[in-house]
Design a protein around this motif. Structure first.
Motif, short mmCIF file in Angstrom:
data_model
loop_
_atom_site.label_atom_id
_atom_site.label_comp_id
_atom_site.label_asym_id
_atom_site.label_seq_id
_atom_site.Cartn_x
_atom_site.Cartn_y
_atom_site.Cartn_z
N SER A 203 0.82 -1.20 0.00
CA SER A 203 0.00 0.00 0.00
C SER A 203 0.86 1.26 0.00
O SER A 203 2.05 1.22 0.30
CB SER A 203 -0.94 0.00 1.21
OG SER A 203 -1.76 -1.15 1.21
N ASP B 12 -7.71 5.12 -5.48
CA ASP B 12 -7.01 3.89 -5.11
C ASP B 12 -6.85 3.01 -6.34
O ASP B 12 -7.63 2.10 -6.58
CB ASP B 12 -7.80 3.17 -4.02
CG ASP B 12 -7.06 1.97 -3.46
OD1 ASP B 12 -5.87 1.77 -3.83
OD2 ASP B 12 -7.65 1.22 -2.66
N THR C 26 -3.75 3.73 0.23
CA THR C 26 -4.31 2.87 -0.79
C THR C 26 -4.27 1.42 -0.34
O THR C 26 -3.59 1.07 0.63
CB THR C 26 -3.52 3.01 -2.11
OG1 THR C 26 -2.19 2.46 -1.93
CG2 THR C 26 -3.39 4.47 -2.52
N THR C 27 -5.02 0.59 -1.04
CA THR C 27 -4.94 -0.85 -0.81
C THR C 27 -4.11 -1.54 -1.88
O THR C 27 -3.86 -2.74 -1.78
CB THR C 27 -6.35 -1.46 -0.80
OG1 THR C 27 -6.98 -1.21 -2.07
CG2 THR C 27 -7.20 -0.84 0.30
N LYS C 28 -3.71 -0.79 -2.86
CA LYS C 28 -2.89 -1.33 -3.96
C LYS C 28 -1.55 -0.60 -3.97
O LYS C 28 -1.29 0.27 -3.15
CB LYS C 28 -3.64 -1.15 -5.29
CG LYS C 28 -5.05 -1.73 -5.31
CD LYS C 28 -5.75 -1.42 -6.62
CE LYS C 28 -7.15 -1.99 -6.65
NZ LYS C 28 -8.03 -1.37 -5.63
N THR D 229 -2.32 -1.55 10.59
CA THR D 229 -3.61 -1.50 9.93
C THR D 229 -4.34 -0.24 10.35
O THR D 229 -4.02 0.36 11.39
CB THR D 229 -4.48 -2.72 10.29
OG1 THR D 229 -4.63 -2.75 11.72
CG2 THR D 229 -3.85 -4.01 9.80
N SER E 96 -7.97 1.32 5.70
CA SER E 96 -7.55 0.16 4.92
C SER E 96 -8.47 -1.03 5.15
O SER E 96 -8.72 -1.81 4.24
CB SER E 96 -6.10 -0.20 5.30
OG SER E 96 -6.02 -0.55 6.67
N SER F 251 -11.46 -0.44 3.02
CA SER F 251 -11.15 -0.67 1.62
C SER F 251 -11.01 -2.15 1.33
O SER F 251 -11.45 -2.64 0.29
CB SER F 251 -9.86 0.07 1.24
OG SER F 251 -10.01 1.45 1.46
N SER F 252 -10.40 -2.90 2.27
CA SER F 252 -10.27 -4.33 2.07
C SER F 252 -11.63 -5.01 2.04
O SER F 252 -11.87 -5.91 1.23
CB SER F 252 -9.41 -4.93 3.20
OG SER F 252 -8.12 -4.35 3.20
N ASP G 8 -13.09 -4.30 -1.33
CA ASP G 8 -12.48 -5.13 -2.38
C ASP G 8 -12.96 -6.56 -2.28
O ASP G 8 -13.05 -7.27 -3.29
CB ASP G 8 -10.94 -5.09 -2.26
CG ASP G 8 -10.40 -3.71 -2.62
OD1 ASP G 8 -11.14 -2.96 -3.29
OD2 ASP G 8 -9.28 -3.39 -2.22
#
Length: 237
Positions: A74, A95, A118-120, A150, A154, A157-158, A161
């Protein structure tokens, strides 16, 4: 005048035409302060808008897009300078590497906001300015996020996703609590009915055990007074 020059000299006419075309193209070309680099492939760094920084405000009706890509994990992005027209000249951070990626934040004004994560390993940044006021611009920094840490952002966002929308989670919890409340009410009503039935049975049993005389004496006839009179007579005075 141009027609007269073209009649007198074809070479001068061609030169004037080419010059006019070049001037028109230069005038129509949009002046931007986005800088020469729009893709940053590094784990950490920063960029500034406008670039180069001349100390002047950025222009109106400008549009810039940058992409950040790291080696993995991230990305944490944060401002160390922000001065734009509030609500009109905005910095959008997403993101991913696409203009329709998940929105992380929409920033404007002159108050430094908190960081976003971001998660990516990619981030998409877009700046647009309006038609009126402008500002000094901004400086955006980024660095990798520690995988052991964490944050609520996030985690949300996880979950997104993974296909778990927050409203679905809240709805599921609400339905579960409603079912628990209904079951509790049903058990309470059944318990009350059972206790009431038990009390009625006990009352019926007591009523059956009480034996009443078939022909009870009539108290108005004074039957019970005679034995009492005999007792009084036997008592010596």
């Amino acid at each position: 005048m141009l027609i007269l020059i073209c009649i007198m000299s074809q070479r001068h006419c061609l030169t004037l035409l080419l010059t006019g075309i070049m001037l028109s193209v230069s005038a129509s070309r949009k002046t931007s302060e986005c800088g020469d680099q729009d893709l940053f492939i590094t784990d950490s760094g920063k960029f500034q808008y406008p670039t180069p920084n001349t100390g002047q405000n950025y222009p109106n009706k400008d549009k810039c897009i940058w992409n950040i890509e790291t080696s993995g994990g991230s990305i944490e992005l944060y401002f160390t300078q922000l001065d734009t027209e509030e609500y009109c000249d905005t910095v959008v951070i997403r993101d991913g590497d696409f203009h329709e990626s998940s929105l992380l934040g929409n920033f404007s004004g002159n108050t430094l906001p908190g960081s976003v994560k971001t998660t990516k390993n990619k981030a998409y940044i877009k700046f647009t300015s309006g038609k009126t006021n402008t500002g000094k611009g901004f400086i955006l920094n980024w660095k990798p996020v520690d995988s052991s840490s964490t944050s609520p952002e996030s985690d949300a966002s996880s979950a997104k996703d993974a296909g778990i929308a927050p409203w679905k989670l809240y709805t599921t919890i609400g339905v579960f609590l409603f079912i628990v409340a209904v079951m509790t009410a049903i058990i309470f009503v059944m318990f009350r009915q059972r206790n009431s039935s038990t009390e009625n049975q006990q009352n019926d049993t007591l009523s059956e055990n009480v034996i009443l005389p078939e022909n009870p004496p009539d108290v108005n006839q004074g039957i019970y007074l005679e034995p009492l009179q005999d007792v009084y007579e036997e008592v010596p005075r």
